[in-house]
Motif scaffolding. Structure first.
Motif, PDB file in Angstrom:
ATOM      1  N   SER A  93       0.729  -1.459  -0.013  1.00  0.00           N
ATOM      2  CA  SER A  93      -0.188   0.015  -0.088  1.00  0.00           C
ATOM      3  C   SER A  93       0.996   1.288   0.021  1.00  0.00           C
ATOM      4  CB  SER A  93      -0.939   0.001   1.195  1.00  0.00           C
ATOM      5  OG  SER A  93      -0.378   0.288   2.620  1.00  0.00           O
ATOM      6  N   GLY A  94       2.308   1.069   0.260  1.00  0.00           N
ATOM      7  CA  GLY A  94       2.921   2.183  -0.094  1.00  0.00           C
ATOM      8  C   GLY A  94       3.638   2.544  -1.250  1.00  0.00           C
ATOM      9  N   ASP A  95       4.568   3.494  -1.261  1.00  0.00           N
ATOM     10  CA  ASP A  95       5.008   3.823  -2.403  1.00  0.00           C
ATOM     11  C   ASP A  95       6.569   3.419  -2.327  1.00  0.00           C
ATOM     12  OD1 ASP A  95       2.884   5.117  -3.737  1.00  0.00           O
ATOM     13  OD2 ASP A  95       3.202   6.779  -2.497  1.00  0.00           O
ATOM     14  N   ALA A  96       6.864   2.351  -3.317  1.00  0.00           N
ATOM     15  CA  ALA A  96       8.351   1.776  -3.308  1.00  0.00           C
ATOM     16  C   ALA A  96       9.286   2.665  -4.183  1.00  0.00           C
ATOM     17  CB  ALA A  96       8.568   0.500  -3.862  1.00  0.00           C
ATOM     18  N   VAL A  97      10.416   3.095  -3.605  1.00  0.00           N
ATOM     19  CA  VAL A  97      11.468   3.661  -4.474  1.00  0.00           C
ATOM     20  C   VAL A  97      12.198   2.653  -5.318  1.00  0.00           C
ATOM     21  CG1 VAL A  97      13.344   5.127  -4.493  1.00  0.00           C
ATOM     22  CG2 VAL A  97      11.661   5.284  -2.635  1.00  0.00           C
ATOM     23  N   GLU A  98      11.442   2.432  -6.511  1.00  0.00           N
ATOM     24  CA  GLU A  98      12.105   1.195  -7.387  1.00  0.00           C
ATOM     25  C   GLU A  98      13.390   1.376  -7.740  1.00  0.00           C
ATOM     26  OE1 GLU A  98      10.520  -1.398  -8.276  1.00  0.00           O
ATOM     27  OE2 GLU A  98       8.321  -0.592  -7.263  1.00  0.00           O
ATOM     28  N   LYS A  99      13.932   2.640  -7.810  1.00  0.00           N
ATOM     29  CA  LYS A  99      15.317   2.631  -8.405  1.00  0.00           C
ATOM     30  C   LYS A  99      16.328   2.234  -7.072  1.00  0.00           C
ATOM     31  CE  LYS A  99      16.013   7.522  -7.069  1.00  0.00           C
ATOM     32  NZ  LYS A  99      16.515   8.819  -7.346  1.00  0.00           N
ATOM     33  N   SER A 100      15.859   1.864  -5.875  1.00  0.00           N
ATOM     34  CA  SER A 100      16.668   1.572  -4.812  1.00  0.00           C
ATOM     35  C   SER A 100      16.258   0.060  -4.488  1.00  0.00           C
ATOM     36  CB  SER A 100      16.154   2.232  -3.586  1.00  0.00           C
ATOM     37  OG  SER A 100      14.953   1.738  -2.996  1.00  0.00           O
ATOM     38  N   VAL A 101      15.493  -0.548  -5.163  1.00  0.00           N
ATOM     39  CA  VAL A 101      15.187  -1.974  -5.268  1.00  0.00           C
ATOM     40  C   VAL A 101      16.223  -2.981  -5.884  1.00  0.00           C
ATOM     41  CG1 VAL A 101      13.679  -4.018  -5.551  1.00  0.00           C
ATOM     42  CG2 VAL A 101      12.712  -1.503  -5.031  1.00  0.00           C
ATOM     43  N   CYS A 102      16.853  -3.888  -4.908  1.00  0.00           N
ATOM     44  CA  CYS A 102      18.007  -4.444  -5.718  1.00  0.00           C
ATOM     45  C   CYS A 102      17.777  -5.976  -5.184  1.00  0.00           C
ATOM     46  CB  CYS A 102      19.206  -4.283  -5.442  1.00  0.00           C
ATOM     47  SG  CYS A 102      19.954  -4.158  -3.870  1.00  0.00           S
TER      48      CYS A 102
END
Length: 180
Positions: A57-66
């Motif tokens: 339900s939150g907003d992920a910071v996709e560029k930080s996902v690894c």
């Protein structure tokens, strides 16, 4: 800290009201997606449904996902040389601080390498002494960390840990001294 089927997840507050999510899971071919969707898929597959819903339900910071796969813990097999940090040994993330271990490893071998650079030792002696210094510093940590990690990703181990943690029977202070 959240324990799921064949995995565990840590959630830590960071700047700006956000949280950092770090998980370790046994590979599961039934998961799908990329980036944060993949993490949510692993959370669901691990039975961490409420956590998956809350994070979803939150907003992920996709560029930080690894993500990283094929991680093995313990001493890394190699054919000679002096290695430090993850190139030398890896401790399971729940049970140790890998970044500080890398700095500690450098401290363990700096005098040996300085001696080699001054011509005090030949390279074979340098390799052997560096290895002995690292083993002396970290062997006990890994001997404790590896079985703890196996317990954390196995349902029976998780049940046992949960059972002894609730009444306060886990010696957290002792474990912290051994693992840090």
């Amino acid at each position: 800290m959240h324990l799921g089927d064949e995995g565990y997840v840590g959630v830590t507050p960071v700047e700006g009201g956000r949280v950092n999510v770090c998980g370790l899971f046994v590979q599961n071919g039934e998961t799908s997606g990329r980036g944060s969707a993949r993490l949510l898929s692993y959370l669901r597959a691990s039975g961490l449904l409420q956590l998956a819903e809350r994070l979803g339900s939150g907003d992920a910071v996709e560029k930080s996902v690894c993500g990283v796969s094929g991680v093995a813990f313990g001493v890394v097999e190699r054919s000679g040389g002096v290695a430090l940090g993850d190139a030398e040994r890896m401790i399971p993330p729940f049970t140790g601080n890998g970044m500080s271990m890398a700095f500690e490893a450098a401290e363990c071998v700096v005098e040996v390498l300085a001696g080699y650079s001054r011509g005090d030792f030949d390279w074979l002696v340098t390799e052997r002494q560096a290895g002995e210094n690292l083993e002396k510093r970290f062997a006990r940590r890994l001997k404790v960390a590896e079985p703890l990690h196996r317990m954390l990703v196995h349902p029976v181990g998780q049940h046992w840990i949960s059972s002894v943690a609730k009444p306060g029977l886990v010696p957290f202070n002792l474990l912290n001294r051994i693992l840090t």
